[in-house]
Each structure stands twice: as C-alpha cells, then as structure tokens.
Design a protein around this motif. Sequence first.
Motif, PDB file in Angstrom:
ATOM      1  N   ASN A 105     -54.131  42.244   3.994  1.00 48.95           N
ATOM      2  CA  ASN A 105     -53.049  43.444   4.345  1.00 48.95           C
ATOM      3  C   ASN A 105     -51.949  43.894   3.238  1.00 48.95           C
ATOM      4  OD1 ASN A 105     -53.629  44.546   6.930  1.00 48.95           O
ATOM      5  ND2 ASN A 105     -54.011  42.257   7.677  1.00 48.95           N
ATOM      6  N   VAL A 106     -51.783  42.703   2.636  1.00 53.41           N
ATOM      7  CA  VAL A 106     -50.864  42.340   1.539  1.00 53.41           C
ATOM      8  C   VAL A 106     -51.156  42.470   0.264  1.00 53.41           C
ATOM      9  CG1 VAL A 106     -50.884  39.941   0.814  1.00 53.41           C
ATOM     10  CG2 VAL A 106     -48.755  40.348   1.356  1.00 53.41           C
TER      11      VAL A 106
ATOM     12  N   ILE B 136     -43.586  37.490  -0.629  1.00 51.40           N
ATOM     13  CA  ILE B 136     -44.672  36.977  -0.777  1.00 51.40           C
ATOM     14  C   ILE B 136     -45.087  38.887  -0.721  1.00 51.40           C
ATOM     15  CG2 ILE B 136     -47.236  35.986   0.251  1.00 51.40           C
ATOM     16  CD1 ILE B 136     -45.172  34.077   1.126  1.00 51.40           C
ATOM     17  N   ALA B 137     -45.090  39.971  -0.089  1.00 53.29           N
ATOM     18  CA  ALA B 137     -45.258  40.978  -0.340  1.00 53.29           C
ATOM     19  C   ALA B 137     -44.912  41.501  -1.882  1.00 53.29           C
ATOM     20  CB  ALA B 137     -44.534  41.969   0.646  1.00 53.29           C
TER      21      ALA B 137
ATOM     22  N   ILE C 132     -47.538  47.739   1.474  1.00 53.44           N
ATOM     23  CA  ILE C 132     -47.201  46.955   1.644  1.00 53.44           C
ATOM     24  C   ILE C 132     -45.947  47.314   1.571  1.00 53.44           C
ATOM     25  CG2 ILE C 132     -47.446  44.960   0.713  1.00 53.44           C
ATOM     26  CD1 ILE C 132     -47.812  45.351   4.045  1.00 53.44           C
TER      27      ILE C 132
ATOM     28  N   ARG D 103     -44.039  49.095   4.016  1.00 58.69           N
ATOM     29  CA  ARG D 103     -43.886  48.279   5.418  1.00 58.69           C
ATOM     30  C   ARG D 103     -42.640  47.138   5.603  1.00 58.69           C
ATOM     31  NH1 ARG D 103     -49.095  46.928   7.590  1.00 58.69           N
ATOM     32  NH2 ARG D 103     -47.598  46.262   9.113  1.00 58.69           N
ATOM     33  N   LYS D 104     -43.359  46.413   4.697  1.00 55.65           N
ATOM     34  CA  LYS D 104     -42.340  44.594   4.473  1.00 55.65           C
ATOM     35  C   LYS D 104     -41.409  44.577   3.597  1.00 55.65           C
ATOM     36  CE  LYS D 104     -42.717  41.750   6.872  1.00 55.65           C
ATOM     37  NZ  LYS D 104     -41.375  41.605   8.041  1.00 55.65           N
TER      38      LYS D 104
ATOM     39  N   SER E 216     -35.504  32.439   0.554  1.00 55.29           N
ATOM     40  CA  SER E 216     -35.722  32.811   2.163  1.00 55.29           C
ATOM     41  C   SER E 216     -35.710  32.031   3.324  1.00 55.29           C
ATOM     42  CB  SER E 216     -36.974  33.950   2.125  1.00 55.29           C
ATOM     43  OG  SER E 216     -37.996  33.999   2.001  1.00 55.29           O
ATOM     44  N   PHE E 217     -35.729  30.631   2.948  1.00 53.94           N
ATOM     45  CA  PHE E 217     -36.153  29.711   4.571  1.00 53.94           C
ATOM     46  C   PHE E 217     -34.968  29.498   4.519  1.00 53.94           C
ATOM     47  CE2 PHE E 217     -39.988  29.292   2.001  1.00 53.94           C
ATOM     48  CZ  PHE E 217     -40.993  30.250   3.157  1.00 53.94           C
TER      49      PHE E 217
ATOM     50  N   LEU F  82     -55.228  29.568   3.235  1.00 51.53           N
ATOM     51  CA  LEU F  82     -54.779  31.091   4.080  1.00 51.53           C
ATOM     52  C   LEU F  82     -55.799  30.940   5.118  1.00 51.53           C
ATOM     53  CD1 LEU F  82     -54.892  34.570   1.818  1.00 51.53           C
ATOM     54  CD2 LEU F  82     -52.828  33.393   2.899  1.00 51.53           C
TER      55      LEU F  82
ATOM     56  N   TRP G 169     -46.297  23.914   3.170  1.00 53.66           N
ATOM     57  CA  TRP G 169     -46.272  23.652   1.547  1.00 53.66           C
ATOM     58  C   TRP G 169     -45.765  22.516   0.824  1.00 53.66           C
ATOM     59  CZ3 TRP G 169     -43.677  28.989   1.260  1.00 53.66           C
ATOM     60  CH2 TRP G 169     -44.870  29.921   1.519  1.00 53.66           C
TER      61      TRP G 169
ATOM     62  N   ASP H 256     -38.912  43.518   3.078  1.00 56.26           N
ATOM     63  CA  ASP H 256     -37.795  42.763   3.467  1.00 56.26           C
ATOM     64  C   ASP H 256     -39.275  40.762   3.052  1.00 56.26           C
ATOM     65  OD1 ASP H 256     -39.222  42.776   5.116  1.00 56.26           O
ATOM     66  OD2 ASP H 256     -37.708  42.464   6.597  1.00 56.26           O
ATOM     67  N   ALA H 257     -39.931  41.222   2.611  1.00 54.65           N
ATOM     68  CA  ALA H 257     -40.795  39.842   2.521  1.00 54.65           C
ATOM     69  C   ALA H 257     -41.712  39.709   0.875  1.00 54.65           C
ATOM     70  CB  ALA H 257     -42.308  40.290   3.517  1.00 54.65           C
TER      71      ALA H 257
ATOM     72  N   VAL I 171     -55.823  38.534   4.081  1.00 57.11           N
ATOM     73  CA  VAL I 171     -55.327  39.099   2.988  1.00 57.11           C
ATOM     74  C   VAL I 171     -55.003  40.547   2.372  1.00 57.11           C
ATOM     75  CG1 VAL I 171     -56.333  38.451   1.183  1.00 57.11           C
ATOM     76  CG2 VAL I 171     -54.288  37.688   1.018  1.00 57.11           C
TER      77      VAL I 171
END
Lengths: 319, 205
Positions: free
Chosen positions: A78-79, A93-94, A84, A87-88, A171-172, A70, A13, A90-91, A76
């Motif tokens: 999916n998000v 980006i979502a 989402i 389901r996610k 988050s990294f 991507l 990135w 904790d993400a 994409v």
Amino acid sequence: MDVNMTYATQDIWTWWLAIYLYFGGLGAATLAVTFLTDMYLKPHRHLVIWGAGAGVVLLALGSLMLFGHLLDKTAVLNVLNPMILFRKPDAWIAWGTQFIIWMMVWGVLYALPYVRETDFPRKVPGLRNLIDRPFVVTIGTLVQRFHYTVGWLAVINGVGVAVYTGLLLQSFPAVALWHNPAVPLLFTVSAFSTAMAFLLLLMYTLINDQADEYIRVLYERIDLVLIAAELVILFSLYQYLKNGSESGVRSLELLWNDYGWLIGFIGFGLIVPFVLELKGVIKGWATRVPIITASILVLTGGYLLRYYFMYAGVYAYPW
Amino acid sequence: MPHFAMVIDLNTCVGCNACMAACAMENQAPVWDKDKWRTYVHDKEIGLGSDVNRRFFPRLCNHCDNPPCMSVCPTGATQKKANGIVFVDQELCMGCRACAMACPYHARVAITSDDMREGREFYGSDYRRTSPSMDKCSFCDHRVEQGIKPACVETCVGSARMFGDLDDPNDPVAQMVASGAARALMPHIGTRPNVYYIDDIKWRG
C-alpha cells in the motif's frame, strides 16, 4: 485531572528504528554529496560508485529494519505505490518510502555509466552479463545525455530522505523532545555530517588519491561547519527543553544525566572530532590518523544521537 | 450527522473493570495480554498519609477531531467517519506502529500474528480478525450504527461511562461538555479529543 500524571518512555520504536534513521540519513546524504561532487567539482567515478552503493546498501539495510518489524508485511504494498502521496500527503512515512525508492532508482541510474567503465563489476558473475545487455547500454547512453537531470533527481530524493528522518519524529505531538522544529534540522545536519565523515574515511583509506586532496579539504571544512551547527542546534534544544513542558524537562534529565549522551555523543561524537578537524583545517596534520579518528567518532556519534533520541522521548499520561 | 463523544465520571467509577471485560468480548481483544486491551482502567492512590483517595481512571481512544494517529498513518488505514469515530481498516494497516508513537493517550495496541493464532483458539470460529494490524477502540461502531450504546457504556454499573451526541443540545453528554463539568485530556496538544472526564479529586475530602 492532571494532579497525578504518569511519565513514561516508549519501547515501540527502539534501537532498530535508530538504525533505520541512521542508515537512512547517512546513505542518502552520502549519495547526494558524491553526486554533487561529481557534477560540479570533479567527475569522480569511484566516489559516485561508492556514493550510490552506500545509498542503496545502507537504505536497503535500514528499510529492512523497519520492514522486519511490520505486523503485516504484505500490506507494505500500500505504501510502495507512488499514488499513496495523493491519498496520504500528510504521512511522512509515505513520503520517506517514496524518497527512498526513487533515490535508489535515480542513484543506480546515475552510477550506471561509471559501473560499465569499471573492471570489478565485470568480474562478478551475472552482473557482467547484465550490464552488457542492449537495454542497459541504451539506458546508460540516455543517462549520460541527461547526466544533470538524473543526478539532480537522485540528489533531491536523497535530501528528502535525510530531512524525512527528522520530520518523522517531529510528527509525534505528545513528546516535547521530538515535536519541535530543531529535530528535522538536527537530523539533516547530522546526516550530512556523518556523510562527510564517511567520505573522508573512504578518501583517506580505500580511495586514497593525492589528486583528491582539495576535495578532502573541502569535505573537512564542510564537516567542521556542520558539527558547529549541530552543537548550536543542541544548545538551542537544551534551552527549549529545560523550561516548558514536563515531558521536555524529563527528556532533558534523561539525556543530560546520561554519560553515553553527554560524553559519548556530545564529547566524543561532536567536540573531539570538531577539535581534530579544526586543527586539520587551520594548521594541518602530519598524518591522516587524526582525521580518520575524527571520522569514526562522528559516525559513531551519529548513531548515538538517534539511539538516545528514541529512548529519551517522554510521554505524559494524565492517569 | 451526529458527533459522538463519551463522558467518563471519575466520581462514579468503582473500578470493577466490567467495561474492560465487555469491550474485550465484544471486540475480541487479546485477553491474554492486558497491554493489548482496547480500554483499560488504571488504579492509583492519590494523596498522603490518611488522606488518600483511590482513583480508577478508565482510558480508551479519544476519537480526536484532529487525530495525530491518522495523519502519521502511511497507508491510510486509520480513518475518521463523519460521525467522529476514528477506526482502523485492518486490511490497509501494515503495522508500522507510527500511530502508537503519535497517540498521546496510549490508545493503540499491536495485534500480532501470534495474537491471531491465540485468538482463533480462544474465540473459535467466531473470530473475525483477518490480518495482524494495529488496533484501537472504535466506540463499538458496529453497535452504534444499530442505535446501541458501546459495550463498555452499556455494562458500566456506576453509569460512569456515558455516550452521546455533541451536536444534540438535549443530549446529557453534550450538556455536560458544554457546561465545562466534563473536560478533555491534555487539550494543549491540539488533538481535540471526544472523550471527556468529570474530575473526582476536587469533590472529595
């Protein structure tokens, strides 16, 4: 096993992600500030249209940067589905994707009644027919009735986007420069500071109206506080990085030995505009040039911050 | 339910790279780009003057119990099985590379459309990949489910790679981990990895 560590920056990135983060923060904060101004300070058609326009255009450009990189563009979908978040959760980006989408939706809706009152869209082929369609007129009427609700929905999602840009990096966990609580704070403050600079630039050039003087003064004062806050956060970050993990120390060495960061970002992106705006607030300026200069510097500094942050993250590998 | 883990003994790894080759063939890795193999053996010299040791350091996905790659994945493509194996559902992955940014062990690689094109030429009609996505070691879960060891473990000439069940007290892998002889990499990050290493330097000289 940790006798022979390898320290490395990343090339996954890079500058393009910095553009995504920059446009995301700038566009979202601009939208939020203009809508709040319109709701609570002074109804302002031009500011709202510029705010919504900046929010949509900058976020679209920034998102295109990410989308273009991507590996599987069809996935994409999916998000983009709001489910989402169940389901996610904790993400980031979502969350960010949903904030961006809904900020754009509520932002366009909030600006719609103003757009219908404006001459320019009526001169654009296609747009004129669209905004006069019965369902668009009905939506416009509904938005006027629920003016504050729609406005706040846009503002909340806008603030969400601005905060998300920092939370994403935080988050990294392997990189000390990113994985600390100063980052979301720094990116949020920077987003609003660049938004103030963008609006000041706008209000001293394209929508220069003497009746807006008190709004300009308020924006200058807020920007001054935000730049000061940014300097304090950077000072804290420096203290955090200089002792602790080797990853942090190496990032500090990369940043504080780089003239682009030190003179470009901290010097010309923060301190010089701070001084210019401080004099403007305390004594005032005879011309608008110093504030326009300060705004351009803050806007440039905003990108430099994100650019250097991406390049200076250091991973520590035990091999 | 087993809790799979790997122990790598750095004393017995001779750097033959057979594990890399076995893994690449088993999992159809893009062999034309060494940065995209699921496992890699680093070769480094440690020491000064005549007191130099050559270290071979195999690395792979650590199948963490608290995997940051999974929490940052926005589509839910990165998942963890009850047996501890972390895997990527390539149909769900959009390839944003957030997992690669989050991984402290450099275990994520990007398989692009170009890689797939080359893959079809290289592996022929056996090529299994259906879409570009992020890729990683899966502990050869397709083999493990059949009771076979991962390809890298089976091929290792020095038995440097050992695979076992941490929940089985009779498993040598569980015993090496429990004894402290085998240790995880960078446990302070909080990832709770399931690949352990037996140090080599302190036994030498």
